[in-house]
Scaffold this motif. Structure first.
Motif, short mmCIF file in Angstrom:
data_model
loop_
_atom_site.label_atom_id
_atom_site.label_comp_id
_atom_site.label_asym_id
_atom_site.label_seq_id
_atom_site.Cartn_x
_atom_site.Cartn_y
_atom_site.Cartn_z
N SER A 151 -11.03 3.60 -0.50
CA SER A 151 -9.81 4.35 0.14
C SER A 151 -9.10 3.69 1.10
O SER A 151 -7.74 3.83 1.29
N ARG A 152 -9.50 2.80 1.81
CA ARG A 152 -8.65 1.81 2.59
C ARG A 152 -7.63 1.27 1.93
O ARG A 152 -6.38 1.07 2.18
N ASN B 229 -6.41 2.12 -1.45
CA ASN B 229 -5.60 3.07 -1.80
C ASN B 229 -4.65 3.44 -0.63
O ASN B 229 -3.43 3.59 -1.07
N GLU B 230 -5.10 3.62 0.42
CA GLU B 230 -4.19 4.07 1.54
C GLU B 230 -3.18 2.89 1.77
O GLU B 230 -1.99 3.19 2.17
N LYS C 157 0.95 3.51 1.15
CA LYS C 157 1.62 3.32 2.40
C LYS C 157 2.87 2.18 2.17
O LYS C 157 4.03 2.56 2.59
N LEU D 203 5.30 3.88 -0.37
CA LEU D 203 6.58 5.06 0.35
C LEU D 203 7.52 4.22 1.24
O LEU D 203 8.55 4.50 0.99
N MET E 285 6.36 -1.22 10.76
CA MET E 285 5.44 -0.15 11.11
C MET E 285 4.33 -0.25 9.87
O MET E 285 3.04 -0.05 10.36
N ASP F 212 -1.00 -2.08 8.72
CA ASP F 212 -1.99 -1.14 8.01
C ASP F 212 -2.18 -1.60 6.62
O ASP F 212 -3.26 -1.73 6.05
N GLU G 71 -4.26 -4.76 6.50
CA GLU G 71 -5.49 -4.47 6.77
C GLU G 71 -6.21 -4.18 5.50
O GLU G 71 -7.42 -4.35 5.29
N ARG H 11 -5.45 -7.79 11.08
CA ARG H 11 -4.45 -7.23 11.59
C ARG H 11 -3.62 -8.23 12.71
O ARG H 11 -2.66 -8.20 13.09
N VAL I 81 2.87 14.19 0.67
CA VAL I 81 3.44 12.81 0.09
C VAL I 81 4.17 12.91 -1.35
O VAL I 81 5.11 12.33 -1.57
N LEU J 18 -5.90 8.71 -4.64
CA LEU J 18 -6.22 8.92 -3.10
C LEU J 18 -6.85 10.20 -3.03
O LEU J 18 -7.73 10.59 -2.29
N ARG K 90 -10.15 10.83 -1.47
CA ARG K 90 -10.21 11.53 -0.14
C ARG K 90 -9.97 12.85 -0.08
O ARG K 90 -10.15 13.63 0.86
N PHE L 202 -4.10 10.17 5.98
CA PHE L 202 -4.50 8.80 5.64
C PHE L 202 -4.54 7.93 6.88
O PHE L 202 -3.77 7.38 7.24
N ASN L 203 -5.64 8.05 7.44
CA ASN L 203 -5.55 7.39 8.77
C ASN L 203 -6.95 6.41 8.77
O ASN L 203 -7.29 6.41 9.98
N LEU L 204 -7.30 6.07 7.80
CA LEU L 204 -8.31 5.05 7.96
C LEU L 204 -8.12 3.73 8.73
O LEU L 204 -8.98 3.26 9.48
N LEU L 205 -6.68 3.44 8.50
CA LEU L 205 -6.16 2.28 9.00
C LEU L 205 -5.51 2.57 10.22
O LEU L 205 -4.46 3.68 10.13
N LYS L 206 -5.64 2.45 11.33
CA LYS L 206 -5.14 2.86 12.56
C LYS L 206 -3.58 2.51 12.52
O LYS L 206 -3.46 1.18 12.17
N GLY L 207 -2.82 3.38 12.83
CA GLY L 207 -1.20 2.81 12.94
C GLY L 207 -0.29 3.91 12.94
O GLY L 207 -0.80 4.90 12.93
#
Lengths: 484, 100
Positions: free
Chosen positions: A156-157, A159-160, A164, A167, A231, A235, A238, A302, B28, B83, B87, B95-100
């Motif tokens: 899922s990381r 996918n995220e 991101k 978008l 921004m 993310d 990473e 990062r 989303v 996702l 999730r 969607f906050n696995l990656l902090k930011g």
């Protein structure tokens, strides 16, 4: 019928490198069905052969300059220079991916096809002579990389990272398109030369013109990861598979600068008075935020993400300085940056082994004792990223700041050097961890011939350009003639 | 005949709605729809200019933009499905696995 077909194929001559890359990408998709799961690396070598063929064609075509297909496609030394940079980034990207994909268990043929599609998109961006072909090249590159960023389907990381990136990338393309539509409405043409001709005789105080220029800066600021449009970078870098991060930090950024140079050093040159101020401001805050935020990172991906933001800032200094020297220094810098950054990611990939993620800076502890060669390579790449002579990174920064001083922006050069000094802290911290700390636990580095080849190419390039920069610099200077 | 300025105002309004939507909504799908609004605002601009300039390039541009937007939506929906499967959410603030 036959003759008209032959004539048609003859007309496609300027497109041959792109056609080779796309053909190879499509055949990779086909061959994927016939290659066993264990042998997918063959597709990678096959793609590399395609890249070498395309590179030789680009070199051969460099004598044939001009605009083709109604001015939508330009063939000039400028485009050739950037295409060679894209081949380097894509080739190194494929080499460092092969073993890594096996370890992550995502070794599928589409990976190489998407890398090649992204490369062909970048090539189209560098050659674009028209807003339409520019937009298409950009989207071809971006769409391929959105998929690559989310390539680990079950993670899922990843996918995220993909969503991101998508978008924010789509958001920035929307802004870019609106800016382009305003530019088209004002000038009545989408041809870059046509827009330049229009601007020479236009009322430059027109606020709509200013707005469209700002929108173009914003959207390409997103693509090259300049602050305040950065921004997404940490993310996405990473979360994406490390090999994709390496490619993403080199390819699209170099392509973004190719377009920025083509637009701001050529098409929108009459607006230089306004654009210089904005670009210099963005360059300054980009260097500041990138370098300062990098200090606090504990994850190496990062940290390299913020470092890549900072490096976009240095390159923007050259863009803001403008002129022939500024443009040549940006071209030199992005090439050096691409090579040294991919080298650093190559070492990071070596740490990823079954069961060990190898993304924390502490994972590097004692590497200088357990694996001298890998630690020494990382040392060279980090020195180069810091800008310590005799590595290539020093040469890149030297010419960037020199062009800024020559353009009368001494303050910007001073700010750049100051933040570059700050950057030494977080780069050298990794070296300190590697050489001064005791090894945490026994772990084996991943080694493969392809990865070794990629690291050898990168380290040779970093040292050769660092010791003998004039060859590449003259090449960059000669390449700029076409657009300025 | 509708004056050009009406079209430009319409597209500016659509573009603003799109930007505000992207920045303020958390679902989303709504963000994607807002991005489509931004693209279509640019399309309206291009077609209106193309008509008033009596120049076809703008309309050709629009056809390309529509095609690319479709491809973009396909990739976006594929990623959203992944996702949602992994999730179980379509809200971007989760969607906050990656902090930011």
């Amino acid at each position: 019928m036959v003759t008209s077909l032959q004539a048609f194929i003859g007309q496609l001559l300027p497109l041959y490198p792109e056609l080779v890359i796309i053909t190879i990408a499509l055949t990779v998709l086909l061959l994927d069905f016939f290659v066993d799961r264990q042998n997918k690396a063959m597709l990678g070598w096959y793609s590399l052969i395609g890249i070498v063929i395309a590179a030789s064609m680009t070199i051969k075509l460099s004598g044939l300059a001009g605009s083709f297909f109604g001015g939508t496609f330009l063939l000039d030394p400028f485009a050739a220079y950037f295409k060679l940079a894209f081949y380097t980034a894509c080739g190194l990207g494929i080499l460092i991916s092969m073993k890594y994909l096996d370890i992550e268990d995502i070794h599928r043929g589409e990976y190489y096809a998407l890398m090649l599609f992204a490369t062909s998109g970048m090539m189209l961006m560098a050659s674009a002579g028209d807003l339409i072909s520019l937009y298409l090249g950009l989207e071809l590159m971006a769409l391929s990389i959105y998929v690559l960023a989310g390539f680990m389907r079950s993670d899922s990381r990843s996918n995220e990272a993909g969503i991101k990136y998508l978008l924010l990338g789509a958001f920035s393309s929307g802004i870019m398109l609106y800016g382009m539509s305003l530019l088209y409405g004002l000038s009545g043409t989408t041809n870059l030369n046509g827009i330049l001709v229009f601007l020479r005789g236009a009322d430059l105080a027109n606020p709509v013109l200013f707005l469209s220029m700002v929108m173009l800066i914003v959207s390409f600021g997103f693509k090259v990861a300049a602050v305040p449009f950065h921004m997404w970078v940490p993310d996405v870098y990473e979360g994406a598979p490390t090999s994709v991060t390496a490619f993403m930090s080199a390819g699209p950024k170099v392509a973004g600068f190719a377009v920025l140079l083509r637009i701001f050093a050529h098409t929108l040159l009459p607006l230089q008075e306004h654009s210089t101020v904005i670009l210099a401001g963005i360059a300054m805050i980009t260097m500041a935020v990138g370098n300062i935020m990098a200090i606090a990172q504990t994850n190496i991906k990062r940290m390299l993400a913020y470092s890549s933001i900072a490096h976009a800032g240095y390159a923007l200094v050259g863009l803001a300085a403008g002129g022939r020297e500024g443009a040549a220094s940006v071209m030199l810098y992005v090439l050096i940056y691409a090579v040294m950054n991919m080298g650093a990611f190559g070492v990071v990939i070596m740490l990823r082994n079954a069961g060990v993620r190898g993304e924390e800076i502490t994972d590097f502890s004692g590497l200088g004792k357990t694996n001298k060669a890998a630690a020494f390579l990382m040392l060279i790449f980090l020195f180069s990223l810091t800008g310590i002579p005799p590595m290539a990174g020093f040469i890149g920064k030297f010419y960037i700041f020199k062009s800024a001083v020559q353009a009368g922006m001494v303050w910007l050069a001073v700010v750049g050097v100051l933040f570059s000094a700050i950057s030494a802290y977080f780069y050298l911290r990794v070296i300190m961890v590697m050489y001064m700390h005791e090894p945490k636990e026994e772990f084996n580095l991943v080694q493969s011939p392809a990865l070794a080849l990629a690291l050898a190419i990168a380290v040779t390039a970093v040292i050769v350009i660092g010791v003998y920069p004039s060859g590449v610099l003259e090449f960059a200077r000669a390449s700029i003639i076409g657009i300025l | 005949m509708v004056p050009l300025s009406w079209y430009v105002l319409l597209s500016a309004a659509l573009f603003t709605i799109g930007v505000v939507g992207v920045l303020s909504r958390r679902n989303v799908f709504i963000i994607l729809m807002s991005i489509e609004l931004m693209l279509n605002a640019a399309n309206i601009n291009l077609i209106a200019f193309s008509h008033y300039l009596q120049n076809l390039t703008g309309q050709i541009f629009v056809i390309f933009v529509i095609t690319v937007a479709a491809a973009e939506a396909a990739v976006a929906l594929a990623l959203i499905i992944l996702l949602a499967r992994n999730r179980g959410t379509v809200y971007v603030d989760e969607f906050n696995l990656l902090k930011g």
